[in-house]
Design an enzyme around this catalytic site. Structure first.
Site, short mmCIF file in Angstrom:
data_model
loop_
_atom_site.label_atom_id
_atom_site.label_comp_id
_atom_site.label_asym_id
_atom_site.label_seq_id
_atom_site.Cartn_x
_atom_site.Cartn_y
_atom_site.Cartn_z
N ASN A 2 0.50 10.90 6.28
CA ASN A 2 -0.73 10.48 6.93
C ASN A 2 -1.79 11.56 6.96
O ASN A 2 -2.98 11.27 7.04
CB ASN A 2 -0.43 9.96 8.34
CG ASN A 2 0.19 8.58 8.29
OD1 ASN A 2 -0.52 7.61 8.08
ND2 ASN A 2 1.50 8.51 8.40
N THR A 4 0.87 -1.19 0.00
CA THR A 4 0.00 0.00 0.00
C THR A 4 0.91 1.24 0.00
O THR A 4 1.32 1.69 -1.05
CB THR A 4 -0.97 -0.01 1.20
OG1 THR A 4 -0.24 -0.27 2.41
CG2 THR A 4 -2.04 -1.08 1.02
N THR A 18 -0.33 -2.68 11.06
CA THR A 18 -0.84 -2.69 9.69
C THR A 18 0.18 -3.39 8.82
O THR A 18 0.95 -2.77 8.12
CB THR A 18 -1.08 -1.28 9.16
OG1 THR A 18 -2.01 -0.65 10.02
CG2 THR A 18 -1.72 -1.33 7.78
N LYS A 75 4.22 -6.95 3.94
CA LYS A 75 3.98 -5.54 3.63
C LYS A 75 3.73 -4.80 4.92
O LYS A 75 3.26 -5.36 5.92
CB LYS A 75 2.80 -5.36 2.67
CG LYS A 75 1.43 -5.79 3.20
CD LYS A 75 0.67 -4.80 4.04
CE LYS A 75 0.50 -3.47 3.37
NZ LYS A 75 -0.25 -2.53 4.30
#
Length: 414
Positions: free
Chosen positions: A409, A156, A193, A182
């Site tokens: 972010n 991502t 995550t 990832k």
């Protein structure tokens, strides 16, 4: 003699019998690969480790439930990138069930043998028509050479793909372990995550494999942090399939499994959003390994420590302050501390040190040019803490905190 694990090409498909594939299905607007498949050989066992968050994507619960119901038996895992499919109500589970059932039909498997992982923006469901349309070309693309493409399709915000394979001779037999992962942001111990997939071409009974994977995860994926945030979709799935190993080789196999996991975990931490360097914290002299890892994690997770590293400021007070709030009992009067080759404390007391040289050490690590000393070198800032004379030691990994993290972010969904 202890077997030596050697790096080899191939990633997650390096072990015998494993196939992978990846395609650009159109799930992400970037046009990058976004759908991948990993297929394990017949008879494979699978161990899983999942996010501890109470807010979990339906795919996480589905994977955990299927592994529990089957006694750790699974053959395939489908991964979509772009949509976390978390916090999407009943649709999250419905879509996960639809996707795994449709893929199972194409692979000739029972739906319960197929797992699914999703990664992307929370609250965004999977575009199911797009995903389902991609399953035929995805299944047709399965190959022994598909590991690299699969490692790219799961990304991502990552800047780089993360994969590795190791090989060793165990009792006159070649054994391989591969992996891909990832993760770049929303990374913190207790899973984060991140997605991780491990493969091994040695047969191990499911209960033993689960225990080995749990220990490897605790020493790797659960020992990294980027920003102190855990997420909704974090999953590690580890497959083992092949001729059984004799019991005397299981310890060596676990060492290889841990090495693969730690390589991937370090790669995630180094690829932290906006990071310029990797931070490795080594703790020794604790009462036990769990306490040492807890202290190392806390230091890695300190925003003040991370900012000091980014500012090339050898502010050692932030390090010992973080260690002191880790919830681990130790004697502050016994603490010794090193930043690279620079010793900053002994017996709980500060030492005179060359502040300019210590700052230069941090600058060299950020530039990836530090070559001196006995530490990791390159772009890795080494912080070493000795808490006392106990037998416990452990490591954790993180990264510095830059203004780029805020920018990445702040603009994530806009």
């Amino acid at each position: 003699m202890t077997p030596t694990w050697h790096p080899i090409p191939g990633g997650v498909t390096a072990p015998a019998g494993f196939l992978a594939a990846a395609i650009t299905a159109g799930l992400k607007p970037s046009g990058n690969p976004d759908l991948c498949l990993l297929l394990a050989p017949q008879g494979a066992v699978c161990a899983g480790s999942f996010t501890t968050s109470l807010v979990r994507a339906a795919c996480v619960d589905l994977c955990a439930e299927r592994l529990a119901a089957s006694g750790g038996r699974a053959r395939a895992v489908l991964t979509n990138s772009g949509q976390a499919n978390a916090c999407t109500g009943d649709r999250g589970l419905i879509d996960s069930l639809r996707a795994t059932a449709a893929l199972a039909d194409r692979l000739g498997l029972a739906a319960e043998q197929v797992l699914i992982c999703s990664t992307g923006v929370i609250g965004v469901p999977i575009p199911m028509d797009t995903l389902l349309a991609g399953l035929d070309p995805l299944a047709e693309a399965l190959s022994r050479e598909g590991g690299e493409a699969a490692a790219t399709a799961i990304l991502t915000t990552d800047l780089t793909a993360k994969q590795i394979a190791l090989e060793a001779d165990l009792g006159g037999r070649r054994v391989r372990i591969g992996g891909m992962a990832k993760g770049s942001g929303m990374i913190h111990p207790a899973m984060a995550t991140m997605l991780g997939y491990l493969s091994c071409d040695a047969g191990v009974p499911a209960p033993l494999w689960q225990a080995m994977v749990r220990r490897a995860v605790d020493r790797s994926f659960n020992a990294i942090t980027v920003d102190g945030d855990t997420s909704t979709n974090d999953t590690v799935l580890a497959f083992a399939a092949g001729e059984p190993l004799s019991p005397e080789h299981l310890e060596a196999l676990e060492a290889g499994l841990t090495a693969v996991s730690q390589h991937l975990a370090r790669a995630i931490a180094r690829d932290g959003e906006g990071a310029t360097c990797l931070i490795e914290v080594q703790v020794e002299g604790a009462a036990d390994e769990a306490g040492a890892i807890a202290v190392a994690r806390t230091v890695c997770g300190s925003s003040l420590v991370k900012c000091a590293v980014h500012g090339r400021d050898p502010n050692w007070g932030r390090i010992v302050a973080a260690a002191g709030r880790a919830g681990v009992v130790f004697d502050p009067e016994a603490v010794a501390l090193w930043l690279g080759e620079h010793q900053l404390m002994a017996a709980g007391q500060p030492l005179r040190f060359d502040r300019s040289a210590a700052s230069a050490y941090l600058r060299d690590c950020a530039a990836g040019t530090y070559l001196g000393g006995s530490g990791p070198g390159g772009d890795t800032v080494l912080i070493r803490l000795r808490l006392g004379q106990g037998p416990g030691s452990g490591r954790a990994w993180g990264c510095d905190l830059s203004d780029q993290y805020v920018r990445i972010n702040a603009d994530y969904t806009t």
